[in-house]
Motif scaffolding. Sequence first.
Motif, PDB file in Angstrom:
ATOM      1  N   THR A   1      45.160  32.225  44.740  1.00  6.39           N
ATOM      2  CA  THR A   1      43.708  32.051  44.778  1.00  6.39           C
ATOM      3  C   THR A   1      43.091  32.798  45.947  1.00  6.39           C
ATOM      4  O   THR A   1      42.062  33.472  45.809  1.00  6.39           O
ATOM      5  CB  THR A   1      43.357  30.553  44.872  1.00  6.39           C
ATOM      6  N   VAL A   2      43.721  32.686  47.120  1.00  3.52           N
ATOM      7  CA  VAL A   2      43.217  33.375  48.311  1.00  3.52           C
ATOM      8  C   VAL A   2      43.254  34.885  48.098  1.00  3.52           C
ATOM      9  O   VAL A   2      42.303  35.601  48.423  1.00  3.52           O
ATOM     10  CB  VAL A   2      44.041  32.985  49.556  1.00  3.52           C
ATOM     11  N   ARG A   3      44.353  35.385  47.559  1.00  4.75           N
ATOM     12  CA  ARG A   3      44.477  36.837  47.337  1.00  4.75           C
ATOM     13  C   ARG A   3      43.447  37.324  46.311  1.00  4.75           C
ATOM     14  O   ARG A   3      42.874  38.406  46.470  1.00  4.75           O
ATOM     15  CB  ARG A   3      45.891  37.171  46.868  1.00  4.75           C
ATOM     16  N   THR A   4      43.246  36.543  45.262  1.00  6.81           N
ATOM     17  CA  THR A   4      42.260  36.914  44.243  1.00  6.81           C
ATOM     18  C   THR A   4      40.865  36.932  44.836  1.00  6.81           C
ATOM     19  O   THR A   4      40.080  37.864  44.605  1.00  6.81           O
ATOM     20  CB  THR A   4      42.320  35.935  43.064  1.00  6.81           C
ATOM     21  N   ALA A   5      40.535  35.896  45.613  1.00  8.46           N
ATOM     22  CA  ALA A   5      39.219  35.826  46.250  1.00  8.46           C
ATOM     23  C   ALA A   5      39.019  36.982  47.221  1.00  8.46           C
ATOM     24  O   ALA A   5      37.921  37.564  47.299  1.00  8.46           O
ATOM     25  CB  ALA A   5      39.063  34.492  46.979  1.00  8.46           C
ATOM     26  N   PHE A   6      40.056  37.331  47.954  1.00 10.97           N
ATOM     27  CA  PHE A   6      39.972  38.451  48.897  1.00 10.97           C
ATOM     28  C   PHE A   6      39.646  39.746  48.160  1.00 10.97           C
ATOM     29  O   PHE A   6      38.785  40.528  48.582  1.00 10.97           O
ATOM     30  CB  PHE A   6      41.296  38.596  49.657  1.00 10.97           C
ATOM     31  N   ALA A   7      40.339  39.980  47.038  1.00  7.23           N
ATOM     32  CA  ALA A   7      40.099  41.200  46.253  1.00  7.23           C
ATOM     33  C   ALA A   7      38.679  41.203  45.689  1.00  7.23           C
ATOM     34  O   ALA A   7      37.996  42.238  45.694  1.00  7.23           O
ATOM     35  CB  ALA A   7      41.117  41.298  45.123  1.00  7.23           C
ATOM     36  N   MET A   8      38.209  40.070  45.221  1.00  5.68           N
ATOM     37  CA  MET A   8      36.861  39.990  44.652  1.00  5.68           C
ATOM     38  C   MET A   8      35.786  40.271  45.698  1.00  5.68           C
ATOM     39  O   MET A   8      34.814  40.989  45.436  1.00  5.68           O
ATOM     40  CB  MET A   8      36.638  38.598  44.047  1.00  5.68           C
ATOM     41  N   LEU A   9      35.958  39.708  46.899  1.00  3.59           N
ATOM     42  CA  LEU A   9      34.944  39.852  47.934  1.00  3.59           C
ATOM     43  C   LEU A   9      34.954  41.225  48.587  1.00  3.59           C
ATOM     44  O   LEU A   9      33.910  41.739  48.992  1.00  3.59           O
ATOM     45  CB  LEU A   9      35.138  38.759  48.999  1.00  3.59           C
ATOM     46  N   THR A  10      36.128  41.831  48.708  1.00  6.24           N
ATOM     47  CA  THR A  10      36.219  43.136  49.365  1.00  6.24           C
ATOM     48  C   THR A  10      35.968  44.297  48.408  1.00  6.24           C
ATOM     49  O   THR A  10      35.474  45.345  48.822  1.00  6.24           O
ATOM     50  CB  THR A  10      37.604  43.318  50.016  1.00  6.24           C
ATOM     51  N   GLN A  11      36.277  44.102  47.127  1.00  6.14           N
ATOM     52  CA  GLN A  11      36.122  45.180  46.156  1.00  6.14           C
ATOM     53  C   GLN A  11      34.915  44.990  45.251  1.00  6.14           C
ATOM     54  O   GLN A  11      34.597  45.865  44.442  1.00  6.14           O
ATOM     55  CB  GLN A  11      37.395  45.293  45.302  1.00  6.14           C
ATOM     56  N   GLY A  12      34.252  43.835  45.344  1.00  5.56           N
ATOM     57  CA  GLY A  12      33.080  43.583  44.515  1.00  5.56           C
ATOM     58  C   GLY A  12      33.387  43.395  43.054  1.00  5.56           C
ATOM     59  O   GLY A  12      32.547  43.672  42.192  1.00  5.56           O
TER      60      GLY A  12
ATOM     61  N   LYS B   1      47.492  39.367  51.428  1.00  7.83           N
ATOM     62  CA  LYS B   1      48.614  38.567  51.934  1.00  7.83           C
ATOM     63  C   LYS B   1      48.416  38.192  53.400  1.00  7.83           C
ATOM     64  O   LYS B   1      48.910  37.154  53.854  1.00  7.83           O
ATOM     65  CB  LYS B   1      49.932  39.305  51.736  1.00  7.83           C
ATOM     66  N   ASP B   2      47.688  39.038  54.151  1.00 12.77           N
ATOM     67  CA  ASP B   2      47.380  38.698  55.546  1.00 12.77           C
ATOM     68  C   ASP B   2      46.434  37.492  55.601  1.00 12.77           C
ATOM     69  O   ASP B   2      46.577  36.617  56.450  1.00 12.77           O
ATOM     70  CB  ASP B   2      46.737  39.894  56.259  1.00 12.77           C
ATOM     71  N   ALA B   3      45.474  37.469  54.686  1.00 10.04           N
ATOM     72  CA  ALA B   3      44.546  36.336  54.625  1.00 10.04           C
ATOM     73  C   ALA B   3      45.280  35.058  54.248  1.00 10.04           C
ATOM     74  O   ALA B   3      45.046  33.993  54.829  1.00 10.04           O
ATOM     75  CB  ALA B   3      43.435  36.625  53.622  1.00 10.04           C
ATOM     76  N   SER B   4      46.201  35.155  53.278  1.00 10.18           N
ATOM     77  CA  SER B   4      46.979  33.988  52.864  1.00 10.18           C
ATOM     78  C   SER B   4      47.825  33.450  54.006  1.00 10.18           C
ATOM     79  O   SER B   4      47.928  32.236  54.203  1.00 10.18           O
ATOM     80  CB  SER B   4      47.879  34.354  51.676  1.00 10.18           C
ATOM     81  N   ALA B   5      48.424  34.368  54.758  1.00  6.36           N
ATOM     82  CA  ALA B   5      49.259  33.947  55.884  1.00  6.36           C
ATOM     83  C   ALA B   5      48.433  33.266  56.960  1.00  6.36           C
ATOM     84  O   ALA B   5      48.853  32.270  57.559  1.00  6.36           O
ATOM     85  CB  ALA B   5      49.990  35.155  56.462  1.00  6.36           C
ATOM     86  N   CYS B   6      47.222  33.777  57.215  1.00  2.00           N
ATOM     87  CA  CYS B   6      46.350  33.199  58.235  1.00  2.00           C
ATOM     88  C   CYS B   6      45.878  31.805  57.833  1.00  2.00           C
ATOM     89  O   CYS B   6      45.842  30.883  58.661  1.00  2.00           O
ATOM     90  CB  CYS B   6      45.153  34.109  58.473  1.00  2.00           C
ATOM     91  N   ILE B   7      45.559  31.625  56.565  1.00  2.00           N
ATOM     92  CA  ILE B   7      45.099  30.325  56.078  1.00  2.00           C
ATOM     93  C   ILE B   7      46.255  29.332  56.014  1.00  2.00           C
ATOM     94  O   ILE B   7      46.065  28.129  56.178  1.00  2.00           O
ATOM     95  CB  ILE B   7      44.421  30.487  54.709  1.00  2.00           C
ATOM     96  N   GLY B   8      47.474  29.847  55.813  1.00  2.00           N
ATOM     97  CA  GLY B   8      48.648  28.979  55.848  1.00  2.00           C
ATOM     98  C   GLY B   8      49.203  28.597  54.501  1.00  2.00           C
ATOM     99  O   GLY B   8      49.793  27.516  54.353  1.00  2.00           O
ATOM    100  N   VAL B   9      49.048  29.443  53.492  1.00  2.00           N
ATOM    101  CA  VAL B   9      49.601  29.142  52.173  1.00  2.00           C
ATOM    102  C   VAL B   9      50.758  30.071  51.833  1.00  2.00           C
ATOM    103  O   VAL B   9      51.075  30.300  50.672  1.00  2.00           O
ATOM    104  CB  VAL B   9      48.500  29.226  51.084  1.00  2.00           C
ATOM    105  N   THR B  10      51.395  30.621  52.868  1.00  2.00           N
ATOM    106  CA  THR B  10      52.625  31.390  52.700  1.00  2.00           C
ATOM    107  C   THR B  10      53.684  30.801  53.620  1.00  2.00           C
ATOM    108  O   THR B  10      53.360  30.222  54.662  1.00  2.00           O
ATOM    109  CB  THR B  10      52.422  32.877  53.045  1.00  2.00           C
ATOM    110  N   PRO B  11      54.971  30.956  53.294  1.00  4.26           N
ATOM    111  CA  PRO B  11      56.022  30.420  54.154  1.00  4.26           C
ATOM    112  C   PRO B  11      56.043  31.121  55.513  1.00  4.26           C
ATOM    113  O   PRO B  11      55.724  32.300  55.627  1.00  4.26           O
ATOM    114  CB  PRO B  11      57.311  30.727  53.369  1.00  4.26           C
TER     115      PRO B  11
END
Length: 344
Positions: A323-334, A243-253
Motif C-alpha cells: 500500500t505504501v509503495r503504491t501510494a508513493f508511486a501515485m503521489l510522485t508520478q501522478g 521501498k525507502d518510504a516503506s522502510a521509514c514507516i516500518g512495514v519492512t523487516p
Amino acid sequence: MHKTIVGVDLAKNVIQVCIYRNKKVQSNTEMTPDEFLSWLVTSKAVLIVFEACGMSNYWKQRATDKGHDARLISAKLVSAVRQNQKTDKNDALAIVQASLLPEVRFIFGKSVKQQQLQSIKRLRELAIKHRDALKKQIVALLLELNIRVPNGSARLINKIDYILEDAENELSIEFRKALHVAQQQLNAAMKSVLIYDDCSEKSIQAHPECKKLLKIEGVGPINAINLYIALGCADLGTFNKGKDASACIGVTPAQHSSGGKVKIGTIGKIKNSTLRSQLISGAMSVVKQVVKREARTKKEAWLKSLIERRGNKCAAVALANKTVRTAFAMLTQGTEYKAELLAA
C-alpha cells in the motif's frame, strides 16, 4: 555545492543563525523572528538548514519563498554531531556540521495543506483518547458502587440517564451532579470525534491527491490523510524509492548485515508506530474480507496465497508495505490506482 551554508536553531522568541563560508564560521548570532525574516529578504540565495522542530516547516516555507534553498535536518543527527555543551550557538554550529556530512539525508518539509490535515488528525486522536479515558473512568467508578454499565459510549450515556433518575439507588446529590458532568464531558467528546471525522472527509474531497488514495484496498479517510502527509511532498528530502518510504514507516523487516552476510529480522518497533499500526489495521480489514470469498483481482490472489503460506498477520503487514509503495508511486508520478482483475 553551495558556497554558503546557514545553520538555524529555532526557539520560540529567538533564532540562532550560524553562517559558514569558505570553510570558516563567519558569524553565529542571535536574532529575533522579525530580524531573521528581514535577513531572509535582504540576503542572497544560500543553503539554509533548519533543525526539524515545531516551527521549522513555517520558516522553511518563508525561506523558500524568499528564494533560498531551505532544508530540514534531523534533531537526533544534530545532537549526535554537537561536540560541546548544549547551547543555541553550539546547536546552530552542529546543524552546519551535520549538513556537511557525506550522503546526509534531509527531512522533507510539509506544505500548509499538509500541516492543516495533520492538525485535524491530531485533534481527532486527542479527542478519541479523551473519550476513551472518560468512558473507562466512569465504568470503573460505577463498578466500585456495584453498578454495572455497558462499555459502549452511546449505551453508557443512556444508562447514566437511568442511574441519575433512579431515586432508590442511594446516590448522593453531589455524586449525581459529578456523574452528570462526566456524562456531559463524554457526550461532548463523542461529538468532537464526529466533527473531526466530518472535517477529515471534507478535507479529503478538497485535496485531489489525497482523494485518489481512497481507491487503494484498506485505505480509508484516516489512512489517506496519513499517506498524503507522509509521502505527498515533492521536496528535497522525499524518498527516492517506494521501498525507502516503506522502510521509514516500518512495514519492512529490519536488516542487520555485516561481513558480507545479510540478516533479515522482524518488523521492529519504530518511532512512527501510530501510522504503521493504522496502515496494518486497514490491511487486516482487507485480509478478513478476502479469506471469506474468491479472489477477484490479481492482488487478492497474491494476498490469499500469502495468507495460506504465512498467516493473516504477516499478510496484513505485506499488504501495508504494498500500500505504501503504491501510494508513493501515485503521489510522485501522478498516476491513478486501478486494481487488475483476474481473467474470466
